[in-house]
Design an enzyme around this catalytic site. Structure first.
Site, short mmCIF file in Angstrom:
data_model
loop_
_atom_site.label_atom_id
_atom_site.label_comp_id
_atom_site.label_asym_id
_atom_site.label_seq_id
_atom_site.Cartn_x
_atom_site.Cartn_y
_atom_site.Cartn_z
N LYS A 14 0.82 -1.20 0.00
CA LYS A 14 0.00 0.00 0.00
C LYS A 14 0.86 1.27 0.00
O LYS A 14 2.08 1.20 0.21
CB LYS A 14 -0.94 -0.04 1.21
CG LYS A 14 -1.97 -1.17 1.13
CD LYS A 14 -2.84 -1.17 2.36
CE LYS A 14 -3.90 -2.26 2.31
NZ LYS A 14 -4.72 -2.26 3.53
N PHE A 62 -15.72 2.61 7.58
CA PHE A 62 -14.31 2.76 7.20
C PHE A 62 -14.08 2.78 5.69
O PHE A 62 -12.95 2.91 5.23
CB PHE A 62 -13.45 1.66 7.85
CG PHE A 62 -13.84 0.26 7.45
CD1 PHE A 62 -13.36 -0.31 6.29
CD2 PHE A 62 -14.70 -0.48 8.26
CE1 PHE A 62 -13.72 -1.60 5.92
CE2 PHE A 62 -15.06 -1.78 7.90
CZ PHE A 62 -14.57 -2.33 6.73
N ARG A 90 -1.04 -14.60 4.09
CA ARG A 90 -1.88 -14.02 5.15
C ARG A 90 -1.18 -14.11 6.51
O ARG A 90 -1.20 -13.17 7.29
CB ARG A 90 -3.23 -14.73 5.22
CG ARG A 90 -4.10 -14.57 4.00
CD ARG A 90 -4.78 -13.26 3.88
NE ARG A 90 -5.73 -13.06 4.96
CZ ARG A 90 -6.41 -11.94 5.12
NH1 ARG A 90 -6.25 -10.93 4.29
NH2 ARG A 90 -7.26 -11.80 6.11
N THR A 96 -4.94 -7.66 10.57
CA THR A 96 -5.25 -6.43 9.83
C THR A 96 -4.88 -5.18 10.62
O THR A 96 -4.28 -4.25 10.08
CB THR A 96 -6.76 -6.39 9.46
OG1 THR A 96 -7.05 -7.55 8.68
CG2 THR A 96 -7.11 -5.14 8.69
N ARG A 107 2.85 -6.62 9.21
CA ARG A 107 2.09 -5.55 9.87
C ARG A 107 2.57 -5.32 11.29
O ARG A 107 2.56 -4.19 11.78
CB ARG A 107 0.60 -5.86 9.84
CG ARG A 107 0.02 -5.79 8.44
CD ARG A 107 -1.43 -6.22 8.43
NE ARG A 107 -2.04 -6.10 7.12
CZ ARG A 107 -2.94 -6.94 6.65
NH1 ARG A 107 -3.35 -7.98 7.40
NH2 ARG A 107 -3.47 -6.76 5.46
N HIS A 123 -1.92 -5.47 1.61
CA HIS A 123 -3.18 -6.21 1.41
C HIS A 123 -2.80 -7.59 0.90
O HIS A 123 -1.90 -7.73 0.07
CB HIS A 123 -4.08 -5.53 0.36
CG HIS A 123 -5.19 -6.42 -0.10
ND1 HIS A 123 -6.36 -6.57 0.61
CD2 HIS A 123 -5.28 -7.28 -1.15
CE1 HIS A 123 -7.13 -7.45 -0.02
NE2 HIS A 123 -6.50 -7.90 -1.08
#
Length: 174
Positions: A14, A62, A90, A96, A107, A123
């Site tokens: 991102k 959101f 994942r 997330t 993350r 993502h």
């Protein structure tokens, strides 16, 4: 890609990953894990594409901040292939919300939770159906490539029979 365990999945680095200079570090993690990058490009995701990608979130509180976030700067989109690629990616991405992501996950290491904004850098498709839909949003078939990696040799040496081994070697003969 005849092996059912071999999957393809979409990854988006991102805008926050791009502007913070994290692209190489994150891409390197996938390669070190043995995943094969079969397509990759940098694009500036426009609102129309973002709305298609995140259509299932339309109407949620959101949604607008998410669209603003993903269209703020360029992103890197890529397709990786490997054994159980969807679940592997994942797991590597982590939860997330960066505050819930394990240290060592992408993350967990690079995501930021700033007030009511979440910058989670990546993502990753969450299912085979999502992966197929998302890959088709960002890539034409001719933008995805088949090629051999050194790791392919390892997988081929674990064939169950000589015939299976020889049939699987076409990748290595090119």
């Amino acid at each position: 890609m005849a092996d059912k365990q071999i999957e393809r999945t979409l990854i988006i680095l991102k805008p926050d990953a791009v502007v913070r200079g994290l692209m190489g570090e994150i891409i390197s993690r996938f390669e070190k894990r043995g995943l094969k990058i079969v397509g990759m490009k940098m694009i500036w995701i426009d609102r129309k594409l973002a709305e298609k990608h995140y259509a299932e979130h339309k109407g949620k509180p959101f949604f607008e901040p998410l669209i603003d976030y993903i269209t703020k700067a360029p992103s890197v989109v890529m397709v990786v292939e490997g054994r159980y690629a969807i679940s592997v990616v994942r797991k590597m991405a982590g939860a997330t919300d960066p505050k819930d992501a394990e240290p060592g996950s992408i993350r967990g290491d690079y995501g930021l939770d700033v007030g009511d904004a979440i910058y989670n850098v990546i993502h990753a498709s969450d299912s085979p159906e999502s992966a197929e839909r998302e890959i088709n949003l960002y890539f034409k078939p001719e933008e995805l490539f088949e090629y051999c990696k050194a790791a392919d040799w390892f997988y081929h040496t674990h064939a169950r029979s000589k015939k299976e081994y020889l049939d699987s070697m076409d990748c290595l003969e090119r």
